[in-house]
Design an enzyme around this catalytic site. Structure first.
Site: not given
Lengths: 306, 306
Positions: B62, B64, B66-67, B140, B211, B269
């Protein structure tokens, strides 16, 4: 005011196991000034125990990934940690669009006021009570700036015995003179700070070059700096490659620092090919004695000037 | 084919000194499959000695930060290292625009063929000689996918004595039968692979959730997986927060894994609040025995099925 420089990342464009991507922070009293923000800077800050909540200004020298790809993650982490204080980001034209793109494609919002200041020319970048930061146009392969941190001058050494001799009473009048104000005594005598104190002491000065070839304005820009943080991507044997790629060698960095009559030189932005940096120090030392090659987490305290 | 899973980053959205941002790699023969690419992944690869030059597929769950914020730096570093082999990137709609923005604002170009595949629905994502990767829609707070790596079945155990008894000569005919082909002998007899070998052996199966809250399709999607890598951002006491933020707790991850009759569960995570992850393991163990919490650089070898 305490002043400490910490090298968060000292790699060139490619990180190594020992060197994270470029970022240097200056902790200056309760403020944090960051110069470049390569990928991984937010995590290096944790190891260096720098803290995410200080007053913060971030200066980006140029829009190459290795100098700026840590910025979105840092901004996002500070938002997730519910930072409230503002952040000021200074960088070349294009930095606002870069951050807008990421905020749009990654759907993140900052919780705190963020001011983005695009720097398009040499000159004053920010001016605060305690310091000013100015930019010089450096000479990389795209628009790029070197930054100069200049602490404001501090009042000269105060001589209470001189003040007493002139009839100044200990107390408020002493304080005003120490802060550089002129006072008038009850008897009408005017006392100037210079009557009772030495000349103002120079503030500390730090240069951060970012990526650059040597450039002619450097000596004036860096004149008498306490610390020059100069890129030195390649050693002297690769001077031709350095010229093509817009970088400097140890000899070039050292000559520039010597011409500027600066006090100390730290080489950084070290190519991944140098697992041992001895050769870089040796080449620099021929032209400037007080030089080291930065390693990640190197810390330098800058003492108050006398 | 050797198969090894390495956890490059096991943090939640905020990194810690011990945990880098999310990324897991599967080394599968000479290929590298990466699941998510948080900031710092390229440097974690150096420490894990994963290598930059293998055949590579990158799957993003996804969009975001942080990914995915490690992706531009990784792509750039591989270009600087003059990678020639292609790279395939798979991710939600928006990933192409994200990379275009960065290539434009940071002026970097890749030296190798790069294919970006936007995944918009559940189903087959990529299919190769040795494995297939499929996606499920996870749950998510924005469009997100879980991925399933499924190795192709391997031929069943071959019994040469059975082949000989049927009149098959040692040599080419043996090879064809072992590869699953039907052959005809000079005397007209037809020999099927099932006459001389056990049933095909199942390939190995790995689930990477990204996530997500628990989602109803999980049990079928992860059925009998050898390994489930499940996010577990918060512990059970924060189940309500997990629900709001689109995450899972250890109990939820363990129940899902048990329902899927999977063999092993690794939680990742992990929120920065858990400096000690014991509580997460304890909560998961109530519902599924073979569980660990991933630490950065955890390696798991997946043995060949019998």
């Amino acid at each position: 005011m305490t002043m400490k420089v910490t090298f968060l990342g000292t790699a060139g464009a490619i990180p190594t196991q020992k060197r994270s991507l470029p970022s240097v922070v200056l902790q200056c009293g309760n403020e944090l000034l960051m110069f470049d923000c390569g990928e991984g800077a937010q995590r290096q800050m944790l190891t260096a125990k720098v803290g995410y909540h200080k007053e913060m200004r971030i200066f980006i020298t140029h829009m190459h990934g290795d100098h700026v790809l840590g910025l979105p993650g840092l901004l996002q982490t500070m938002a997730l940690m519910d930072r409230q204080r503002g952040v000021d980001v200074y960088g070349p034209v294009g930095i606002a669009h870069f951050l807008e793109c990421l905020q749009e494609t990654l759907q993140f919002a900052v919780t705190y006021p963020m001011q983005i200041h695009e720097v398009s020319d040499a000159g004053l970048v920010c001016d605060t009570e305690n310091y000013a930061v100015t930019a010089a146009k450096s000479n990389h392969v795209l628009p790029s700036f070197a930054f100069c941190f200049q602490e404001k001058p501090r009042a000269g050494k105060f001589h209470p015995e001189k003040a007493k001799a002139l009839g100044v009473s200990v107390g408020e009048a002493f304080g005003r003179l120490q802060r550089g104000e002129t006072i008038q005594l009850p008897n009408g005598t005017v006392v100037q700070p210079s009557d009772v104190a030495d000349a103002p002491r120079k503030g500390r000065k730090i240069i951060y070059t970012g990526d650059t070839r040597p450039f002619p304005e450097f000596a004036a820009f860096a004149a008498e700096a306490d610390l020059v943080v100069h890129e030195s991507t390649f050693d002297d044997a690769l001077a031709e490659k350095a010229q093509v790629d817009g970088h400097s060698t140890p000899s070039q960095a050292a000559k520039e620092t010597a011409e500027a009559h600066a006090k100390k030189l730290v080489l950084t932005h070290i190519s991944a090919r140098y697992s041992d940096s001895t050769i870089l120090v040796e080449q620099a030392k021929k032209f400037f004695a007080d030089v080291v090659v930065a390693e990640d987490f190197l810390e330098l305290e800058l003492p108050l000037s006398e």
